[in-house]
Design a protein around this motif. Structure first.
Motif, PDB file in Angstrom:
ATOM      1  N   UNK A   1       0.826  -1.207   0.000  1.00 32.44           N
ATOM      2  CA  UNK A   1       0.000   0.000   0.000  1.00 32.44           C
ATOM      3  C   UNK A   1       0.860   1.258   0.000  1.00 32.44           C
ATOM      4  N   UNK A   2       1.950   1.233   0.782  1.00 33.50           N
ATOM      5  CA  UNK A   2       2.847   2.391   0.821  1.00 33.50           C
ATOM      6  C   UNK A   2       3.507   2.608  -0.536  1.00 33.50           C
ATOM      7  N   UNK A   3       3.881   1.503  -1.189  1.00 37.16           N
ATOM      8  CA  UNK A   3       4.477   1.597  -2.521  1.00 37.16           C
ATOM      9  C   UNK A   3       3.483   2.160  -3.525  1.00 37.16           C
ATOM     10  N   UNK A   4       2.233   1.704  -3.419  1.00 36.06           N
ATOM     11  CA  UNK A   4       1.206   2.179  -4.327  1.00 36.06           C
ATOM     12  C   UNK A   4       0.905   3.653  -4.081  1.00 36.06           C
ATOM     13  N   UNK A   5       0.847   4.066  -2.814  1.00 30.60           N
ATOM     14  CA  UNK A   5       0.617   5.479  -2.497  1.00 30.60           C
ATOM     15  C   UNK A   5       1.748   6.349  -3.036  1.00 30.60           C
ATOM     16  N   UNK A   6       2.988   5.842  -2.912  1.00 31.57           N
ATOM     17  CA  UNK A   6       4.129   6.597  -3.433  1.00 31.57           C
ATOM     18  C   UNK A   6       4.040   6.719  -4.951  1.00 31.57           C
ATOM     19  N   UNK A   7       3.626   5.637  -5.605  1.00 30.10           N
ATOM     20  CA  UNK A   7       3.485   5.679  -7.062  1.00 30.10           C
ATOM     21  C   UNK A   7       2.423   6.682  -7.486  1.00 30.10           C
ATOM     22  N   UNK A   8       1.295   6.665  -6.797  1.00 37.57           N
ATOM     23  CA  UNK A   8       0.213   7.591  -7.121  1.00 37.57           C
ATOM     24  C   UNK A   8       0.644   9.038  -6.879  1.00 37.57           C
TER      25      UNK A   8
END
Length: 520
Positions: free
Chosen positions: A222-229
């Motif tokens: 989730x943290x990786x996805x938030x960073x990507x977004x």
């Protein structure tokens, strides 16, 4: 658990019912007394009881935008719906209904206390947005799988839980619940002791270890996805999205059928890698430039807003001073008139007040005119600055894309030269290595291979041109849109301020006219 309604006509939540309920609560609430005296404004109601009304469908609560507490218990409701506008709701009671599924709660992010006791719910789901949940009652439902409890681990603030009366709530279910929900302090209305918690954790330690490991993995995802977004958003706002990590270069070949094949020729491998490296470097430089310029634009916007706020605050201070001075003068005059009985003296004083009021109007309108002119100049300066920045940005972007096209042309020339040399060898039957089948079809004659190379080149240029046009267009649209919002905002501010001044003066005039009338 099913509450029957075949013998009683279901009740509809309409305006009459809502008014009746609010007025009935008036004996115990200020809202009810105001409702009876001045009429209803649903947006001001903070607490509403609609229990024991034989309600079948939740509806018509759109205007209760400040509602904090809502009772809908002891009805015949079958579905949770139409609650999206109640964004300030903290307490919701839907117990003793016919609800089969948890849904429709996504917008209730402030909810702290949720009661779904005595319904027909079979699964705990669709509650992810209730991050502030403290109290949850789901007892006397149809939860048959005890692992439903694991779903509640996401609610870090959950302290009180009731699950008794569900099919799974038999035997030593409490140890499972306590072990898997470390935040709860009350289970089924009884305090969870430290001893009970220790024994429960020991009993289920292995299972908890697995769950916590999976939760850590999920959190990382989730943290990786938030960073990507967040990165995508930053790049998009800087108008340089779609350029990182060779995205544009890869996009050149998406619709190019023959180019990738030709670039795999042994004679082209080194040239292709060099082309890719230089092309991606140009894109990376453009991204860095775009992000830097985005920060510069942000600074300019911040400085502009600070200048606007400073001007508005100065206007407010001097306007308030004028109004307070007049109100003090009015209070003094009216106090003196309370001791005067001569009508001529009273009329004279009232006339003086009205003249002073006109002066106040002139002064406030003058201040507003000065502010409007000042803000107009600030806005024009800002628009010029943003226009210059946009122009510089656009020119630089076009220079970068010119470099991309030059690289593409150089690679095209190299590919054309190589392809024609290979074609000559094919014709003379001097080719040392046999070509793959798909490439042999391109080297049937000079026109075929030339057309293939040129088509690839044209596709690449089209992709480069399209990306350049996209960025330039978005930069221009963004500038125009932002300037339009500023202009429209200033128009609305000016209209509101003029209306505010006129409203103030009208109220004072009405007060003076009433005073004159009472005196006569």
């Amino acid at each position: 658990m099913n509450r029957l309604y075949d013998t009683v006509e279901p009740t509809v939540i309409d305006e009459d019912l809502l008014k009746q309920c609010i007025e009935e609560q008036g004996t115990a609430s200020e809202a009810g007394r105001i409702a009876k005296k001045e009429g209803l404004d649903f947006s001001e109601v903070e607490s509403l009881r609609l229990d024991f009304k034989n309600i079948l469908k939740i509806d018509n609560l759109w205007f209760f935008t400040n509602l904090v507490k809502l009772n809908l218990d002891n009805n015949i409701i079958e579905k949770i719906q139409n609650l999206d506008s109640l964004i300030h709701l903290e307490w919701l009671d839907l117990s003793f209904n016919n609800i089969e599924k948890i849904e429709g709660l996504e917008k209730l992010t402030k909810l702290k206390d949720l009661t779904l006791y005595n319904n027909q719910i079979t699964v705990l789901e669709n509650m992810d947005k209730l991050v502030n949940l403290h109290v949850f009652s789901i007892g006397n439902n149809n939860l048959s799988q005890i692992d439903n409890v694991v779903y509640l681990r996401r609610f870090r603030e959950l302290q009180c839980l009731n699950v008794a009366g569900n099919p799974f709530a038999e035997g030593d279910y409490k140890s499972y619940v306590v072990a898997h929900l470390p935040s709860i302090t009350y289970l089924d209305f009884r305090l969870v002791s430290g001893h009970m918690r220790e024994e429960a954790i020991t009993q289920y330690q292995d299972a908890i270890d697995v769950i916590e490991h999976n939760e850590r993995d999920e959190q990382k995802k989730q943290e990786k996805e938030r960073a990507r977004i967040a990165e995508e958003k930053e790049l998009r706002e800087a108008f340089v999205d779609g350029l990182m990590s060779g995205q544009l270069f890869d996009d050149l070949f998406v619709e190019d059928e023959d180019g990738p094949k030709l670039n795999l020729l042994p004679q082209m491998l080194e040239a292709f890698e060099l082309y890719k490296s230089k092309f991606c470097k140009i894109c990376e430089e453009l991204v860095s430039f775009g992000l830097k310029e985005a920060q510069n634009r942000k600074k300019e916007k911040t400085m502009f807003q600070a200048a606007v706020n400073k001007a508005k605050e100065a206007d407010k201070v001097q306007g308030v001073a004028v109004i307070n001075e007049f109100l003090a003068y009015k209070k003094k005059v009216l106090t003196e008139l309370g001791q005067v009985s001569d009508a001529r003296v009273i009329d004279a004083k009232i006339s003086e007040l009205q003249e002073e009021l006109n002066t106040v109007w002139d002064t406030l309108m003058g201040y507003e005119l000065q502010l409007a002119e000042q803000l107009e100049e600030v806005n024009k300066d800002f628009e010029r600055t943003m226009s210059d920045m946009s122009g510089t940005f656009t020119e630089t972007v076009q220079n970068y894309f010119t470099q991309c096209r030059e690289l593409e042309l150089m690679h095209h020339d190299k590919l054309t030269e190589t392809a024609l040399l290979i074609m000559e060898k094919v014709v003379k039957n001097e080719l040392e290595e046999e070509l793959p089948e798909d490439l042999r079809l391109l080297f049937v004659d000079k026109d075929t291979i030339t057309n293939a190379v040129n088509t690839s080149h044209d596709l690449h240029n089209q992709k480069i041109d399209n990306k350049e046009d996209d960025i330039v267009t978005r930069v221009g649209n963004s500038k125009e849109s932002y300037n339009a919002r500023i202009s429209e905002g200033e128009v609305q501010r000016n209209r509101h301020r003029v209306a505010e001044i006129n409203h103030f003066l009208e109220n004072i005039r009405d007060e003076l006219e009433q005073y004159e009338h009472l005196d006569r």
